[in-house]
Scaffold this active site. Sequence first.
Site, PDB file in Angstrom:
ATOM      1  N   CYS A  29       0.833  -1.207   0.000  1.00 20.22           N
ATOM      2  CA  CYS A  29       0.000   0.000   0.000  1.00 20.22           C
ATOM      3  C   CYS A  29       0.873   1.264   0.000  1.00 20.22           C
ATOM      4  O   CYS A  29       1.421   1.612  -1.030  1.00 20.22           O
ATOM      5  CB  CYS A  29      -0.984  -0.021   1.166  1.00 20.22           C
ATOM      6  SG  CYS A  29      -2.381   1.110   0.946  1.00 20.22           S
ATOM      7  N   HIS A  73      -3.862  -5.022   0.664  1.00 22.68           N
ATOM      8  CA  HIS A  73      -3.407  -5.449   1.993  1.00 22.68           C
ATOM      9  C   HIS A  73      -3.532  -6.962   2.127  1.00 22.68           C
ATOM     10  O   HIS A  73      -4.540  -7.476   2.613  1.00 22.68           O
ATOM     11  CB  HIS A  73      -4.217  -4.750   3.081  1.00 22.68           C
ATOM     12  CG  HIS A  73      -3.874  -3.319   3.251  1.00 22.68           C
ATOM     13  ND1 HIS A  73      -2.772  -2.894   3.967  1.00 22.68           N
ATOM     14  CD2 HIS A  73      -4.474  -2.198   2.781  1.00 22.68           C
ATOM     15  CE1 HIS A  73      -2.707  -1.565   3.937  1.00 22.68           C
ATOM     16  NE2 HIS A  73      -3.724  -1.128   3.223  1.00 22.68           N
ATOM     17  N   GLU A  99      -2.177  -8.865   4.204  1.00 26.74           N
ATOM     18  CA  GLU A  99      -2.179  -9.266   5.612  1.00 26.74           C
ATOM     19  C   GLU A  99      -3.574  -9.348   6.218  1.00 26.74           C
ATOM     20  O   GLU A  99      -3.760  -9.920   7.300  1.00 26.74           O
ATOM     21  CB  GLU A  99      -1.310  -8.309   6.440  1.00 26.74           C
ATOM     22  CG  GLU A  99      -1.857  -6.904   6.614  1.00 26.74           C
ATOM     23  CD  GLU A  99      -1.537  -5.951   5.482  1.00 26.74           C
ATOM     24  OE1 GLU A  99      -1.702  -4.740   5.676  1.00 26.74           O
ATOM     25  OE2 GLU A  99      -1.128  -6.418   4.402  1.00 26.74           O
TER      26      GLU A  99
END
Length: 243
Positions: free
Chosen positions: A108, A214, A216
């Site tokens: 990002c 993202h 994660e």
Amino acid sequence: MTILVAVPRRSTVRSSTDARVALAEFLFDEVLTVMREVGLEPVVLDRCPDESTGFAAVVLPGGGDIDPDRYGGRHVPHLYDVNPEQDELDFAFASYAVMSGLPVLGICRGFQILNVLHGGTLVEHLEPTGVEHYDSAALATSVITARLSWHNVRVAEGTRLFQEFGHGDPVVASGHHQGIATLGSGLIASAHAPDGLIEAFEDPSGRVLGVQWHPELTAEGPTRPAPFLALARAVESTADRVG
């Protein structure tokens, strides 16, 4: 063998009431968690390391907006958490990785840092398209429970990311109100959103990798570890070439 990875510390105050800042801090911790899941050991630092420190790679996590002065952009009202101190630290880590020939993954904000470092520019605020890159309702509030959006990306065959996904159309977590305007020199776009926005890039050596989404945040499947596994493989490839 432990693979030590340098990560720049976030300098934002965690008590901020801005939902985007709070979410970025949560995601920072998740990045560290996924790194450990794939065998990478993050070392969070408040100053840039040098070549004598033994790091095998660098990860640049998400966060606030880059100062537009760094890429000749405009200071629009939608900018948030612009932090010169954080910019200095993140650009120093990015330069350290590139100049040292270390594999680096940008997520990002980190993706945008790498693009600007390579001479690219950013769209200061994305206009609405058929793809929701950010939660526009949450963007206008200070609610801590601000959520991200989800959309598909098309990953190009033959890229490092495609090797990890095993297919080219994953659903990703998206939370960026900015994006790439011009791609940095030497970078190759490796994934796009349905509206054409660049969502990932790499360089020909395979040592530089950036994703706008993202990973994660994804709990299951290959989307969560894929970019981190690509980084780990880049570390292995670099070690083989040196050896």
